[in-house]
Write a protein that holds these residues in place. Structure first.
Motif, PDB file in Angstrom:
ATOM      1  N   LEU A 192      -1.931  48.155  -1.602  1.00  0.00           N
ATOM      2  CA  LEU A 192      -3.178  47.943  -0.868  1.00  0.00           C
ATOM      3  C   LEU A 192      -3.074  48.511   0.547  1.00  0.00           C
ATOM      4  O   LEU A 192      -4.017  49.120   1.061  1.00  0.00           O
ATOM      5  CB  LEU A 192      -3.546  46.461  -0.830  1.00  0.00           C
ATOM      6  CG  LEU A 192      -3.889  45.810  -2.185  1.00  0.00           C
ATOM      7  CD1 LEU A 192      -4.351  44.376  -1.974  1.00  0.00           C
ATOM      8  CD2 LEU A 192      -4.953  46.586  -2.943  1.00  0.00           C
ATOM      9  N   LEU A 193      -1.903  48.317   1.185  1.00  0.00           N
ATOM     10  CA  LEU A 193      -1.754  48.812   2.558  1.00  0.00           C
ATOM     11  C   LEU A 193      -1.752  50.338   2.598  1.00  0.00           C
ATOM     12  O   LEU A 193      -2.156  50.946   3.586  1.00  0.00           O
ATOM     13  CB  LEU A 193      -0.474  48.249   3.198  1.00  0.00           C
ATOM     14  CG  LEU A 193      -0.559  46.750   3.512  1.00  0.00           C
ATOM     15  CD1 LEU A 193       0.767  46.239   4.063  1.00  0.00           C
ATOM     16  CD2 LEU A 193      -1.687  46.428   4.495  1.00  0.00           C
ATOM     17  N   ALA A 194      -1.328  50.961   1.507  1.00  0.00           N
ATOM     18  CA  ALA A 194      -1.363  52.426   1.438  1.00  0.00           C
ATOM     19  C   ALA A 194      -2.774  52.921   1.146  1.00  0.00           C
ATOM     20  O   ALA A 194      -3.019  54.124   1.069  1.00  0.00           O
ATOM     21  CB  ALA A 194      -0.399  52.919   0.367  1.00  0.00           C
ATOM     22  N   GLY A 195      -3.685  51.980   0.960  1.00  0.00           N
ATOM     23  CA  GLY A 195      -5.072  52.361   0.700  1.00  0.00           C
ATOM     24  C   GLY A 195      -5.322  52.829  -0.725  1.00  0.00           C
ATOM     25  O   GLY A 195      -6.354  53.397  -1.034  1.00  0.00           O
ATOM     26  N   GLU A 196      -4.347  52.571  -1.600  1.00  0.00           N
ATOM     27  CA  GLU A 196      -4.533  52.973  -3.006  1.00  0.00           C
ATOM     28  C   GLU A 196      -5.251  51.842  -3.739  1.00  0.00           C
ATOM     29  O   GLU A 196      -4.620  50.956  -4.323  1.00  0.00           O
ATOM     30  CB  GLU A 196      -3.178  53.243  -3.658  1.00  0.00           C
ATOM     31  CG  GLU A 196      -2.432  54.403  -3.032  1.00  0.00           C
ATOM     32  CD  GLU A 196      -0.946  54.396  -3.381  1.00  0.00           C
ATOM     33  OE1 GLU A 196      -0.557  53.629  -4.280  1.00  0.00           O
ATOM     34  OE2 GLU A 196      -0.201  55.146  -2.738  1.00  0.00           O
ATOM     35  N   LEU A 197      -6.571  51.879  -3.686  1.00  0.00           N
ATOM     36  CA  LEU A 197      -7.322  50.752  -4.216  1.00  0.00           C
ATOM     37  C   LEU A 197      -7.668  50.957  -5.693  1.00  0.00           C
ATOM     38  O   LEU A 197      -8.263  51.963  -6.056  1.00  0.00           O
ATOM     39  CB  LEU A 197      -8.612  50.558  -3.417  1.00  0.00           C
ATOM     40  CG  LEU A 197      -8.442  50.293  -1.926  1.00  0.00           C
ATOM     41  CD1 LEU A 197      -9.799  50.058  -1.274  1.00  0.00           C
ATOM     42  CD2 LEU A 197      -7.525  49.096  -1.674  1.00  0.00           C
ATOM     43  N   PRO A 198      -7.274  49.978  -6.530  1.00  0.00           N
ATOM     44  CA  PRO A 198      -7.696  50.065  -7.939  1.00  0.00           C
ATOM     45  C   PRO A 198      -9.201  49.772  -8.070  1.00  0.00           C
ATOM     46  O   PRO A 198      -9.843  49.385  -7.078  1.00  0.00           O
ATOM     47  CB  PRO A 198      -6.863  48.982  -8.623  1.00  0.00           C
ATOM     48  CG  PRO A 198      -6.401  48.065  -7.552  1.00  0.00           C
ATOM     49  CD  PRO A 198      -6.454  48.797  -6.248  1.00  0.00           C
ATOM     50  N   ALA A 199      -9.733  49.981  -9.257  1.00  0.00           N
ATOM     51  CA  ALA A 199     -11.164  49.715  -9.483  1.00  0.00           C
ATOM     52  C   ALA A 199     -11.459  48.237  -9.248  1.00  0.00           C
ATOM     53  O   ALA A 199     -10.612  47.372  -9.506  1.00  0.00           O
ATOM     54  CB  ALA A 199     -11.531  50.102 -10.904  1.00  0.00           C
ATOM     55  N   LYS A 200     -12.647  47.954  -8.753  1.00  0.00           N
ATOM     56  CA  LYS A 200     -13.033  46.567  -8.508  1.00  0.00           C
ATOM     57  C   LYS A 200     -12.927  45.741  -9.801  1.00  0.00           C
ATOM     58  O   LYS A 200     -13.265  46.220 -10.877  1.00  0.00           O
ATOM     59  CB  LYS A 200     -14.474  46.526  -8.004  1.00  0.00           C
ATOM     60  CG  LYS A 200     -14.875  45.131  -7.550  1.00  0.00           C
ATOM     61  CD  LYS A 200     -16.272  45.122  -6.973  1.00  0.00           C
ATOM     62  CE  LYS A 200     -16.849  43.731  -7.094  1.00  0.00           C
ATOM     63  NZ  LYS A 200     -16.873  42.928  -5.949  1.00  0.00           N
ATOM     64  N   GLY A 201     -12.425  44.532  -9.639  1.00  0.00           N
ATOM     65  CA  GLY A 201     -12.273  43.642 -10.798  1.00  0.00           C
ATOM     66  C   GLY A 201     -10.944  43.801 -11.506  1.00  0.00           C
ATOM     67  O   GLY A 201     -10.686  43.126 -12.502  1.00  0.00           O
ATOM     68  N   ALA A 202     -10.093  44.712 -10.994  1.00  0.00           N
ATOM     69  CA  ALA A 202      -8.822  44.983 -11.688  1.00  0.00           C
ATOM     70  C   ALA A 202      -7.861  43.812 -11.574  1.00  0.00           C
ATOM     71  O   ALA A 202      -7.896  43.042 -10.614  1.00  0.00           O
ATOM     72  CB  ALA A 202      -8.182  46.239 -11.115  1.00  0.00           C
ATOM     73  N   ILE A 203      -7.004  43.690 -12.594  1.00  0.00           N
ATOM     74  CA  ILE A 203      -5.873  42.773 -12.541  1.00  0.00           C
ATOM     75  C   ILE A 203      -4.753  43.547 -11.859  1.00  0.00           C
ATOM     76  O   ILE A 203      -4.380  44.633 -12.307  1.00  0.00           O
ATOM     77  CB  ILE A 203      -5.409  42.392 -13.968  1.00  0.00           C
ATOM     78  CG1 ILE A 203      -6.563  41.873 -14.818  1.00  0.00           C
ATOM     79  CG2 ILE A 203      -4.243  41.408 -13.912  1.00  0.00           C
ATOM     80  CD1 ILE A 203      -7.041  40.498 -14.479  1.00  0.00           C
ATOM     81  N   ILE A 204      -4.240  43.018 -10.757  1.00  0.00           N
ATOM     82  CA  ILE A 204      -3.190  43.740 -10.036  1.00  0.00           C
ATOM     83  C   ILE A 204      -1.882  42.947 -10.072  1.00  0.00           C
ATOM     84  O   ILE A 204      -1.874  41.735 -10.298  1.00  0.00           O
ATOM     85  CB  ILE A 204      -3.611  44.044  -8.572  1.00  0.00           C
ATOM     86  CG1 ILE A 204      -3.981  42.755  -7.841  1.00  0.00           C
ATOM     87  CG2 ILE A 204      -4.782  45.027  -8.552  1.00  0.00           C
ATOM     88  CD1 ILE A 204      -4.256  42.959  -6.355  1.00  0.00           C
ATOM     89  N   GLY A 205      -0.782  43.652  -9.853  1.00  0.00           N
ATOM     90  CA  GLY A 205       0.520  42.988  -9.834  1.00  0.00           C
ATOM     91  C   GLY A 205       0.944  42.471 -11.194  1.00  0.00           C
ATOM     92  O   GLY A 205       1.601  41.429 -11.287  1.00  0.00           O
ATOM     93  N   ALA A 206       0.570  43.162 -12.253  1.00  0.00           N
ATOM     94  CA  ALA A 206       0.950  42.744 -13.598  1.00  0.00           C
ATOM     95  C   ALA A 206       0.848  43.945 -14.525  1.00  0.00           C
ATOM     96  O   ALA A 206       0.354  44.990 -14.124  1.00  0.00           O
ATOM     97  CB  ALA A 206       0.045  41.621 -14.091  1.00  0.00           C
TER      98      ALA A 206
END
Lengths: 327, 316
Positions: free
Chosen positions: A184-198
């Motif tokens: 997130l800090l690198a600005g690499e944003l996944p699509a809205k609603g994504a499950i992250i860290g898994a």
């Protein structure tokens, strides 16, 4: 908006949760110092001295990312969820409570009064019942005191406000937290609603245990304390109900490596709407008997079906929806 | 001086476990009269004739016969056979020889999406016919444990489709999407009921046409086996405002696919236990088991459910 060279602003909050999600952030250890260099933490009530008024003073959308852990259990949780949503560009449901209700969500098995009765009247640790109940507003000699309203239903964060990302885990494991921070800090944003860290698949995909030769057909469900568990063999093969088949991978299997079955805290994998009923469907297919009259006895060995199949996802389940749709 | 005659087709069948009772058959045909496949699916299906073919050495004819491939080992014929021949065992032996000879099953079977499969092995255990097993395979450049279907053993019952926690198994006509798409009942004030009916539990044609005679508020969804039912379907139906869900399967011990009835009864029973725990348990999801002798009982069950749902709606 922050100036281009300004550090991103981060906020952390805990609503109805146990504090484990906060501990997982502190487990970053020295890496937390690095985070501190890269960002401004503008709100983190568990670790730093902020007041709600500090958040209220911020402009709308001024917080870049808010990591919100905990379910929505009372009016205070709901109020702060709305406030932080307004003040944050990105709102992350951090951990199982915010994502799917988790253990606090199991209170949806009861109504508010039953919960309060247990806590204030009938818990074995109480000397006697004084019939006390927390009331939203009460008069004391000095002033009138207001406390948050305790809701009948535990909700997830997304059932309360719009959520950008969901990060599963009870709690999320620290390496995944670090990955998410960096992404997130690198600005690499996944699509809205994504499950992250898994991961996308399930724990069975990454589990090293062997299926036993006897297979997984089950005539009796056992609980972990009732048997000596083989550390190398699939739990289901040993008659232990394991949630791995319907649970998203990404935790690194701390429970399974600790010789305990997966309890399901990373939530459903991609494509599964309702983790509990899917798990039920899978587990029921393993039940084996030639005697139909034995079935109720076998089913009785699943002591608490709702708490087992929906241990972490009850608040986010169709089962909960049905209950509250009826009012 | 010993004389060894060449091994006959019948000898080969007898040599396979299950095939040993072949010669006890005196072709009375009682098995045919009991067989649901003969009645409902394939008039050419005839165990009596298959056993006769074997004894007469008609190898190719036996291998091509639908009887060899369609038998699900429900064993309804077994208790009826006056010679107590385990007929499905004999048919199984013929099938094994047919597979060895390179013949293939004509049935529509399930398929596994290997990119989704996690190798959990639930389907392997769910299958009544040992048609699924786990194999190490290269999937998208990596070695992975995935489930593989033996198309000659699969009878397409769909128990594994419901059991797969990832929706990685499907079969045309009964995939999750296709079944869920049918969960729709128009609103006109009458109680709305979804009835999942297993393809085998209604023995009489009368019962099947009777189900079709209900008005639109009763939606009938045909599934090969009640074991295909996934509790999520019942939940989705109730969430969409449908008042009740009735699942009809065979009676215990009479399931066409051996395990389907008790797997589905476990699912509905556990679902109802959860409804009770959540205090939403009000008998709106039911499982009925229809036996071979229960003609006309489908009407009783559907009518009882509609009456119950009407009263339930009234009370809301």
């Amino acid at each position: 908006m922050a100036a281009p060279d300004a550090k991103p602003k981060l906020a952390f909050y805990w609503a109805a949760s146990c504090g484990g999600c906060e501990i997982t952030i502190t487990e970053l250890g020295m890496r937390l110092i690095d985070v501190g260099d890269l960002v401004d933490i503008v709100f983190w009530p568990c670790a730093m001295d902020f007041k709600y008024s500090d958040v209220e003073a911020l402009g709308d959308g001024e917080i870049d990312v808010c990591f919100f852990n905990g379910a929505i259990r009372c009016s205070e949780n709901e109020h702060i969820a709305n406030l932080l949503r307004r003040k944050s560009k990105l709102l992350v449901a951090f951990g199982s409570c915010a994502y799917e209700g988790c253990i606090p969500g199991l209170a949806n098995l009861y109504d508010a009064e039953s919960v309060l009765e247990r806590v204030y009247d009938t818990a074995p640790s109480l000397d006697d019942s004084r019939g006390t109940r927390p009331t939203p507003s009460s008069q004391v000699p000095e002033d009138e005191i207001e406390i948050p309203v305790f809701y009948d239903r535990v909700k997830t964060l997304a059932q309360t406000v719009d959520v950008d990302y969901f990060m599963p885990g009870c709690p999320p494991v620290v390496d995944q937290v670090w990955n998410v921070f960096q992404t997130l800090l690198a600005g690499e944003l996944p699509a809205k609603g994504a499950i992250i860290g898994a991961d996308a698949k399930t724990n069975c995909d990454v589990c090293p245990r062997q299926k036993g030769e006897s297979g997984m057909r089950i005539k009796e469900f056992k609980r972990p304390h009732e048997v000596t568990l083989d550390p190398d063999v699939c739990f289901l093969t040993q008659g232990i109900l394991c949630c791995g088949p319907a649970t998203r991978a990404g935790c690194g299997l701390p429970c399974i490596n600790g010789n305990m079955p997966c309890r399901g805290c990373y939530g459903p994998p991609d494509g599964v709407v309702d983790q509990g009923s899917k798990l039920l469907s899978a587990i029921a297919a393993l039940i084996d008997t030639d005697e139909p009259e034995e079935l109720p006895r076998i089913l009785d060995t699943i002591v608490d079906p709702t708490g087992t199949f929906y241990r972490f996802s009850l608040a986010d389940s169709i089962l909960s929806e049905l209950k509250y749709k009826r009012g | 001086m010993s004389h060894e005659s060449p091994e006959t087709f019948a000898d080969q069948v007898r040599a396979i476990p299950g095939g040993e009772h072949l010669e006890m058959c005196y072709s009375c045909g009682t098995c045919v009269s009991k067989c649901l496949i003969q009645q409902k699916v394939e008039p050419e299906y005839n165990p009596r004739r298959l056993l006769r073919m074997v004894m007469m050495g008609l190898r190719e004819e036996a291998f091509r016969s639908p009887t060899t491939w369609l038998c699900s080992a429900c064993d309804l014929c077994y208790p009826a056979c006056p010679q107590q021949i385990h007929i499905s065992g004999v048919i199984g032996a013929v099938k094994q020889l047919a597979i060895e000879a390179g013949y293939e099953s004509p049935l529509e079977t399930v398929s596994v999406d290997e990119t989704l499969c996690s190798g959990c092995g639930i389907c392997v255990m769910a299958c009544p016919y040992e048609a699924l097993h786990l194999v190490e395979k290269e999937i998208e450049g990596e070695m992975d444990l995935v489930s593989e279907v033996d198309a000659n053993k699969c009878l397409g019952c769909g128990i594994c489709v419901a059991a797969c926690p990832l929706g990685a198994i499907s079969r045309p006509g009964i995939s999750n999407q296709e079944v869920v798409a049918q969960i729709e009942v128009p609103t006109d004030g009458a109680p709305r009921l979804i009835t999942f009916v297993c393809d085998w539990c209604l023995r009489a044609d009368d019962d099947v046409s009777l189900l079709e005679s209900y008005p639109d508020n009763v939606r009938v969804i045909h599934i090969p086996c009640s074991g295909r039912i996934d509790p999520q379907m019942a939940l989705l139906a109730l969430r969409s405002g449908i008042d009740g869900v009735l699942v009809c399967g065979c009676a215990p011990g009479e399931c066409h696919y051996k395990r389907g009835t008790y797997v589905s009864s476990c699912k509905i029973s556990l679902l109802n236990r959860m409804f009770d725990q959540m205090n939403v348990g009000d008998g709106r999801v039911r499982f009925v088991q229809i036996g071979t002798q229960d003609r006309g009982c489908i009407r009783t069950e559907v009518d009882a459910m509609l009456e119950y749902l009407a009263a339930w709606k009234e009370a809301q």
